[in-house]
Design an enzyme around this catalytic site. Structure first.
Site, short mmCIF file in Angstrom:
data_model
loop_
_atom_site.label_atom_id
_atom_site.label_comp_id
_atom_site.label_asym_id
_atom_site.label_seq_id
_atom_site.Cartn_x
_atom_site.Cartn_y
_atom_site.Cartn_z
CE LYS A 40 -0.86 0.15 4.65
NZ LYS A 40 -0.32 1.45 5.41
CB THR A 41 4.16 2.10 1.34
OG1 THR A 41 3.79 1.63 2.75
CG2 THR A 41 4.80 3.32 1.74
CG ASP A 231 -1.01 4.97 4.92
OD1 ASP A 231 -1.66 4.16 4.55
OD2 ASP A 231 0.09 4.89 5.03
CD GLU A 232 -2.00 2.36 8.55
OE1 GLU A 232 -2.91 1.80 8.56
OE2 GLU A 232 -0.74 1.71 8.45
CD GLN A 262 -2.91 -3.99 8.45
OE1 GLN A 262 -1.99 -3.64 9.14
NE2 GLN A 262 -3.06 -4.43 7.38
NE ARG A 630 2.46 -5.52 10.84
CZ ARG A 630 1.85 -5.15 9.78
NH1 ARG A 630 2.82 -4.15 8.86
NH2 ARG A 630 0.77 -5.44 9.23
#
Length: 779
Positions: A40-41, A231-232, A262, A630
């Site tokens: 996504k980044t 983002d997020e 998340q 992660r």
DNA sequence: TGACGTCGTGTTTTT
DNA sequence: CACGACGTCA
């Protein structure tokens, strides 16, 4: 542009179909639902690069990230991607940052319209609590009976829901405690105003207020930021939602990225509905699902999927990867937290000695900060270097806060939290006692003026009228002559430092402040504790060095803002070779080759305080999911049979989140029955260093060095260097400064252990610079 | 007025 | 266990 096609293809190269679709989507709203590790980044950075390639001006782009570090990294990646193809300053002109830092800038610029001083200071947690206590006292309530922390939580959630004190007392009250909180909230907000301060929540709420109240101002920002990326998005709260909504309603170029699985910040008023309702808010939205995971081995992903699948409030998503052939996820029971920590230390030692991994490939993740301690101790014994994210931050250390209090006061004398800190704490023996303070605070509170104004009035420097208080009957209290003298000195000091601000660079100003305030000599006892404090205070000078090149008044604003809005992960080091210790919350968005998640127990994960409501349990589950995802190559999950909580030993059972995982996906049995004592998974509980040698008692020193998030004072000159510097720079010498350019040395003066060089630069300005810091070059 | 000692109380996660 | 608030003593 001749290299245009190359750039264009490098922006689109290597993206999968879905990513490509997101990156090249036409104008209009876009929702990207991105599973962990799905790039996504990458999508965000390439999207911005793509917009630039389409001729969108960087000035028209706003990108909101979750941390400042993420913003920094994204900017660098975009710079690398587009290079100089569209002019060399492209990426620099994109507005990027967290909600809080962006809002802070907006308020600094336009907050005046809603009565916010451009010199406002940002109050942190500590300051907020102090202010709440003060409000409680003034109302006549007992701070024992009404925990300031709980009240702060109420105020914070009210603000996140965009309720001002009046709204809150009319809508938000459903208990007696709420009613108390509402009264405190009201007074607390007044106090903030008098102090010309805002808290974290105000930053967001006030910008919403500003934009709603002044359509013309909002229009300016709409014209400016025609393309908005967030983002997020699943972790935005009501205020943040409103901000984005107000901004994007006209152009509708809103590009948000998120993952409902998340969402872990509902306790901070994040509202998962913001992402769930996106399609309702923007019916024409393009929705893109990123399901291919590029981060983890299949074995890890399988475990993650089973953990999250117990959540009912989600739309099913199938993550997949083509990375197979990894190790099974290992699950271990430890006897207690020491045993758990030793096991990790030994495993890290083993893996590093095989040469397969270096320390920076590892992270240890946990639910609560206090769990880091046994790990730190074990790492010290095993001589494993580590950095710890969060916990007591650099900026929360006493001496650092003390110095910052001076800086804040120079910036804004009405900030009573800082003023009180200086008077009460440091250096001690200012001669201003409790009685005097009480008198002054009474005056301030009765006249509705700041503490600073009250002092100036009591000293006869100013009149009530001059500070805008029109209370002819108010009696101005008499002070003891001794207290008066002390106050005069303090006021004089601040005035003097404010003058220095216009002459000196920021690092030099801090240096001067340390000396003139007596703080430096206060810490010069030579005791080890004092030495360390002094060093910390001086580290602040090194950090301020980044701001040496801009006008000090401006530098101070930027510096104070950076300090106030610095997040835990912002202090993280990417370079050093060290293991990272981090909470599950802070780990969101990061990835490591090898991850240890500790304390996978009922009561800890899910946490005991989150076990009452199902929605809370689901959030804990998402937290576990975030942690698991992660890991790139190896994942270790552990739980302890016994755990020390508060000093008493508690017996815990494995987390329910393990229950849904088929045993054949795990290496290590899940002993749901039968408990074993120490030594089951570890040959011994007494630690041995890998070398077998004895280890020094001051173990903390060893790793202590490695996790200091800021540079030690290595760039301070030693006194032998001093001679050299004085000989090197002589009046009349021509020098070059990396940012100011060329200039002529006017004067060189010894300042304690350093030398001060006064330079007139070609641009016309004259600056006093610290020789050790200025990186001057002779020409 | 400051320094020191005792007692009580409280820990989830963070911009 | 660790920190803060409060009380006592010099």
């Amino acid at each position: 542009m001749s290299n245009y096609p190359d750039i264009y293809s490098s922006i689109l190269e290597g993206l999968n179909d879905k990513q490509l679709e997101a990156v090249t989507a036409p104008d209009g709203p876009v929702l990207v639902l991105a599973g962990p590790g799905s790039g996504k980044t990458r999508v965000l950075t390439h999207r911005i690069a793509f917009l630039l390639s389409q001729g969108v001006s960087p000035f028209n782009i706003l990108a909101v990230t979750f941390t400042n570090k993420a913003a920094r990294e994204m900017r660098e990646r975009i710079e690398r991607l587009v290079g100089g193809a569209f002019g060399s300053y492209e990426a620099r002109n994109i507005t990027m940052g967290t909600f809080h830092s962006i809002c802070s800038r907006v308020l600094r610029r336009d907050g005046g319209a809603i009565g916010i001083s451009p010199n406002f200071v940002i109050y942190d947690d500590d300051d907020q609590i102090r202010l709440i206590k003060q409000a409680l006292n003034e109302i006549g309530l007992d701070e024992k009976q009404y925990a300031p922390r709980s009240i702060q939580a109420r105020i914070s959630s009210a603000k996140s829901a965009l309720l001002d004190p009046e709204d809150y007392s009319s809508q938000g009250v459903s208990s007696y405690f709420d009613e108390i909180a509402a009264r405190v909230y009201r007074r607390y907000q007044q106090l903030l105003e008098i102090n010309q301060a805002v808290d974290f929540d105000d930053l967001l709420m006030k910008v919403v207020l500003l934009w709603k109240s002044y359509p013309d101002i909002l229009q300016q920002y709409r014209d400016r930021w025609q393309y908005v990326l967030v983002d997020e998005y699943q972790d935005t709260n009501r205020a943040q939602y409103m901000l984005i909504n107000l901004l994007t309603q006209e152009h509708r170029n809103i590009f948000v990225v998120g993952d409902e699985d998340q969402g872990i910040y509902s306790w901070r008023a994040a509202d998962i509905r913001n992402i769930l309702n996106f399609e309702r808010d923007y019916p024409e939205a393009k929705v893109i699902l990123l399901e291919q995971n590029y981060r983890s081995y299949q074995e890890i992903l399988d475990v993650a999927s089973h953990i999250i699948s117990s959540n009912r409030l989600r739309r099913p998503k199938k993550l997949w990867t083509n990375k197979s052939g990894g190790a099974l996820v290992r699950v271990r029971e430890a006897y207690d937290e020491q045993d758990e920590a030793s096991y990790i230390a030994r495993e890290i030692s083993r893996l590093t000695s095989l040469g397969e991994y270096t320390y920076s490939d590892f992270a240890v993740m946990y639910r609560t900060n206090s769990q880091s301690r046994p790990v730190e101790e074990a790492f010290s014994r095993y001589r494993i270097p580590y950095q710890i994210i969060g916990g007591t931050r650099f900026y929360e250390r006493r001496e650092v806060k003390d110095v910052l209090a001076y800086l804040r006061l120079i910036h804004n004398p009405h900030d009573a939290a800082s003023l009180r800190r200086i008077i009460e704490n440091t250096p001690s023996g200012r001669g201003i006692g409790k009685g005097t303070m009480k008198t002054l605070e009474d005056l301030a509170s009765r006249a509705h003026i700041s503490l600073w104004d009250a002092i100036e009035i009591a000293l006869g420097i100013k009149s009530l009228e001059e500070v805008g208080a029109f209370l002819p009957n108010l009696e101005i209290p008499k002070l003891q002559s001794k207290a008066k003298e002390s106050l005069k000195q303090l006021v004089g000091l601040i005035y003097e430092l404010r003058e220095q601000r216009d002459i000196l660079t920021l690092p030099h100003l801090i240096d001067t402040l340390l000396i003139k305030s007596g703080y430096a000599s206060f810490l010069s006892s030579g005791a080890e504790e004092d030495l360390e404090r002094l060093e910390n205070a001086r580290d602040l000078i090194s950090i301020a060095q980044d701001y040496a090149a801009i006008d000090t008044s401006e530098a101070l604003v930027e510096f104070l803002q950076e300090v106030a809005l610095q997040s835990d992960v912002d202090t993280m080091q990417n370079n050093g070779n060290q293991v990272t210790l981090i909470t599950l919350h802070a780990a969101k968005g990061l990835e490591y080759k090898v991850v240890f998640i500790i304390g996978f127990e009922e009561g800890l994960l899910p946490h005991a305080r989150s076990m009452d409501r199902e929605s809370d349990i689901e959030e804990e589950c998402r937290l576990a999911y975030v942690g698991v995802t992660r890991a790139m190559e190896k994942l270790y999950i552990s739980y302890a049979f016994h755990r020390n909580v508060f000093g008493a030993t508690q017996t815990n059972v494995p987390s329910r989140f393990l229950a849904n995982i088929p045993p054949d996906l795990l290496d290590g049995s899940l002993p749901s029955l039968g408990r074993r004592g120490p030594g089951r998974l570890t040959s011994t509980t007494s630690p041995r260093t890998p070398s077998g040698s004895t280890y020094p008692g001051g173990a903390r020193n060893y790793s202590g060095q490695s996790y200091r998030p800021f540079p030690s004072n290595s760039n301070f000159v030693s006194s032998s260097n001093l001679e050299r510097i004085i000989q090197e720079y002589k009046p009349g010498d021509r020098v070059r400064h990396p940012k100011f350019g060329e200039g002529v040395v006017l004067k060189v003066e010894i300042q304690g252990e350093d030398a001060e060089v006064e330079v007139r630069f070609a641009a016309g300005s004259t600056k006093k610079l610290l020789a050790s810091m200025a990186r001057l070059q002779k020409i």
